[in-house]
Design a protein around this motif. Sequence first.
Motif, PDB file in Angstrom:
ATOM      1  N   ARG A   8       0.838  -1.194   0.000  1.00 37.99           N
ATOM      2  CA  ARG A   8       0.000   0.000   0.000  1.00 37.99           C
ATOM      3  C   ARG A   8       0.874   1.246   0.000  1.00 37.99           C
ATOM      4  N   VAL A   9       0.486   2.259  -0.770  1.00 34.23           N
ATOM      5  CA  VAL A   9       1.158   3.554  -0.728  1.00 34.23           C
ATOM      6  C   VAL A   9       0.285   4.533   0.052  1.00 34.23           C
ATOM      7  N   LEU A  10       0.861   5.092   1.090  1.00 34.93           N
ATOM      8  CA  LEU A  10       0.243   6.200   1.816  1.00 34.93           C
ATOM      9  C   LEU A  10       0.982   7.466   1.416  1.00 34.93           C
ATOM     10  N   PHE A  11       0.299   8.332   0.703  1.00 32.94           N
ATOM     11  CA  PHE A  11       0.891   9.592   0.244  1.00 32.94           C
ATOM     12  C   PHE A  11       0.420  10.704   1.169  1.00 32.94           C
ATOM     13  N   VAL A  12       1.367  11.342   1.845  1.00 32.45           N
ATOM     14  CA  VAL A  12       1.047  12.410   2.798  1.00 32.45           C
ATOM     15  C   VAL A  12       1.657  13.713   2.305  1.00 32.45           C
ATOM     16  N   CYS A  13       0.821  14.712   2.085  1.00 29.40           N
ATOM     17  CA  CYS A  13       1.329  16.016   1.653  1.00 29.40           C
ATOM     18  C   CYS A  13       1.441  16.936   2.863  1.00 29.40           C
ATOM     19  N   PRO A  14       2.629  17.464   3.147  1.00 25.38           N
ATOM     20  CA  PRO A  14       2.798  18.338   4.313  1.00 25.38           C
ATOM     21  C   PRO A  14       2.102  19.684   4.106  1.00 25.38           C
ATOM     22  N   PRO A  15       1.885  20.444   5.180  1.00 22.16           N
ATOM     23  CA  PRO A  15       1.390  21.815   5.039  1.00 22.16           C
ATOM     24  C   PRO A  15       2.401  22.679   4.285  1.00 22.16           C
ATOM     25  N   ASP A  38       4.015  -2.520   6.805  1.00 26.87           N
ATOM     26  CA  ASP A  38       4.234  -2.932   5.423  1.00 26.87           C
ATOM     27  C   ASP A  38       3.810  -1.859   4.421  1.00 26.87           C
ATOM     28  N   TRP A  39       3.265  -0.742   4.898  1.00 28.57           N
ATOM     29  CA  TRP A  39       2.883   0.334   3.989  1.00 28.57           C
ATOM     30  C   TRP A  39       4.119   1.089   3.523  1.00 28.57           C
ATOM     31  N   PHE A  40       4.042   1.629   2.337  1.00 30.26           N
ATOM     32  CA  PHE A  40       5.118   2.443   1.776  1.00 30.26           C
ATOM     33  C   PHE A  40       4.661   3.898   1.839  1.00 30.26           C
ATOM     34  N   VAL A  41       5.371   4.699   2.620  1.00 37.06           N
ATOM     35  CA  VAL A  41       4.968   6.090   2.852  1.00 37.06           C
ATOM     36  C   VAL A  41       5.749   7.025   1.929  1.00 37.06           C
ATOM     37  N   VAL A  42       5.025   7.879   1.222  1.00 37.29           N
ATOM     38  CA  VAL A  42       5.626   8.864   0.326  1.00 37.29           C
ATOM     39  C   VAL A  42       5.239  10.257   0.820  1.00 37.29           C
ATOM     40  N   VAL A  43       6.236  11.067   1.123  1.00 37.79           N
ATOM     41  CA  VAL A  43       5.988  12.427   1.623  1.00 37.79           C
ATOM     42  C   VAL A  43       6.836  13.403   0.808  1.00 37.79           C
ATOM     43  N   PRO A  44       6.228  14.207  -0.041  1.00 32.31           N
ATOM     44  CA  PRO A  44       6.993  15.108  -0.906  1.00 32.31           C
ATOM     45  C   PRO A  44       7.352  16.415  -0.210  1.00 32.31           C
ATOM     46  N   ARG A  69       1.301  15.651 -12.174  1.00 26.68           N
ATOM     47  CA  ARG A  69       2.192  14.914 -13.065  1.00 26.68           C
ATOM     48  C   ARG A  69       3.483  14.544 -12.334  1.00 26.68           C
ATOM     49  N   ALA A  70       3.992  15.463 -11.527  1.00 30.87           N
ATOM     50  CA  ALA A  70       5.230  15.191 -10.788  1.00 30.87           C
ATOM     51  C   ALA A  70       5.047  14.031  -9.821  1.00 30.87           C
ATOM     52  N   VAL A  71       3.902  13.992  -9.152  1.00 29.42           N
ATOM     53  CA  VAL A  71       3.628  12.882  -8.229  1.00 29.42           C
ATOM     54  C   VAL A  71       3.532  11.571  -9.002  1.00 29.42           C
ATOM     55  N   GLY A  72       2.841  11.587 -10.138  1.00 30.61           N
ATOM     56  CA  GLY A  72       2.730  10.375 -10.950  1.00 30.61           C
ATOM     57  C   GLY A  72       4.082   9.862 -11.407  1.00 30.61           C
ATOM     58  N   GLU A  73       4.942  10.779 -11.831  1.00 29.93           N
ATOM     59  CA  GLU A  73       6.279  10.385 -12.283  1.00 29.93           C
ATOM     60  C   GLU A  73       7.117   9.850 -11.123  1.00 29.93           C
ATOM     61  N   ALA A  74       6.982  10.470  -9.956  1.00 32.46           N
ATOM     62  CA  ALA A  74       7.733  10.004  -8.793  1.00 32.46           C
ATOM     63  C   ALA A  74       7.293   8.594  -8.385  1.00 32.46           C
ATOM     64  N   LEU A  75       5.996   8.345  -8.402  1.00 33.48           N
ATOM     65  CA  LEU A  75       5.501   7.014  -8.057  1.00 33.48           C
ATOM     66  C   LEU A  75       5.971   5.971  -9.064  1.00 33.48           C
ATOM     67  N   ALA A  76       5.992   6.354 -10.324  1.00 35.72           N
ATOM     68  CA  ALA A  76       6.474   5.427 -11.357  1.00 35.72           C
ATOM     69  C   ALA A  76       7.936   5.068 -11.135  1.00 35.72           C
ATOM     70  N   GLU A  87      -2.074   2.355  -7.921  1.00 32.47           N
ATOM     71  CA  GLU A  87      -3.427   2.582  -8.429  1.00 32.47           C
ATOM     72  C   GLU A  87      -4.480   2.593  -7.326  1.00 32.47           C
ATOM     73  N   ARG A  88      -4.094   2.325  -6.096  1.00 36.99           N
ATOM     74  CA  ARG A  88      -5.032   2.318  -4.972  1.00 36.99           C
ATOM     75  C   ARG A  88      -4.431   3.124  -3.824  1.00 36.99           C
ATOM     76  N   LEU A  89      -4.155   4.370  -4.096  1.00 31.91           N
ATOM     77  CA  LEU A  89      -3.445   5.223  -3.152  1.00 31.91           C
ATOM     78  C   LEU A  89      -4.319   5.629  -1.973  1.00 31.91           C
ATOM     79  N   PHE A  90      -3.686   5.784  -0.828  1.00 36.75           N
ATOM     80  CA  PHE A  90      -4.265   6.479   0.314  1.00 36.75           C
ATOM     81  C   PHE A  90      -3.609   7.862   0.357  1.00 36.75           C
ATOM     82  N   LEU A  91      -4.409   8.908   0.482  1.00 37.92           N
ATOM     83  CA  LEU A  91      -3.898  10.279   0.541  1.00 37.92           C
ATOM     84  C   LEU A  91      -4.278  10.917   1.868  1.00 37.92           C
TER      85      LEU A  91
END
Length: 266
Positions: A8-15, A38-44, A69-76, A87-91
């Motif tokens: 699972r990808v958990l994408f967290v966007c900071p303030p 087991d989750w994969f955390v992505v924080v830009p 687009r930048a987030v999509g490219e980073a995930l790829a 394709e089943r992101l948690f935001l």
Amino acid sequence: AAPTQKHRVLFVCPPIHRSGLKAISSTELDSLTTEHPDWFVVVPTFRMEATNVRERKISYYYPETWSGRAVGEALAQIAKKYPIDTERLFLSGFSGGAQFVHRLAIWAPERVAAVCVNSSSWFDEPTEGSREVAWFVSVGEADPAYGESLAFVDQLRAIGAYPLFQEVKGGGHGRSGEATRMMRLFFGFYHELTKAELGKKKVRAIGNLVGPRVPLERDQMVMVGDSQDFKAYPNTPENVEMIPEDARVYLPTAEMAEVWARGDDL
């Protein structure tokens, strides 16, 4: 050999003005990653001048310009090295982070399973595709963004979505970002519901995706809450009927109903 299980990808966007490096060590993330190692955390880390926040062609709040687009490219790029399901992101996002994640879910609902929106000061209007996303919207009762959050929830209801709306009692703009207990329960529930689908190809059948329905339909929810008095009841036709339509909050579990009724930020 058996295929590698996708994570699972958990994408967290900071303030705004907060780096991803600092955000990734927050209490919010600590509690989630402890429960789901087991989750994969992505924080830009996004950068922009505060004076440009409403400029759609510049601000990262608006994913249709460059940030989505930048987030999509980073995930790829991440997916080339690690077995993640993109394709089943948690935001999740608070304040400026909520600005981005709610728009990302509207912009690319086919890639988002669930999203937590904490104290976004203004919103874009949801589209029909937004019904395919599980929404949790949280705001403090003393937050200046309270009215905007409630209006967004009403817009979601108008397109046939059933957002989980939580008012944090006694919370201002800062404290409403700490509604972590409900967030953990919300993500945990939808993870259990969909984890068997991670890594599987999405196939549309009769206008819907094969696999568990996300979000749940109204009649699949266990409890219904009345946002006027913060009381929750079993989801029966009789209890639904006694609550005004614009005050109904549907909850998938009794535990979530209990936390919702307390309205605290534990």
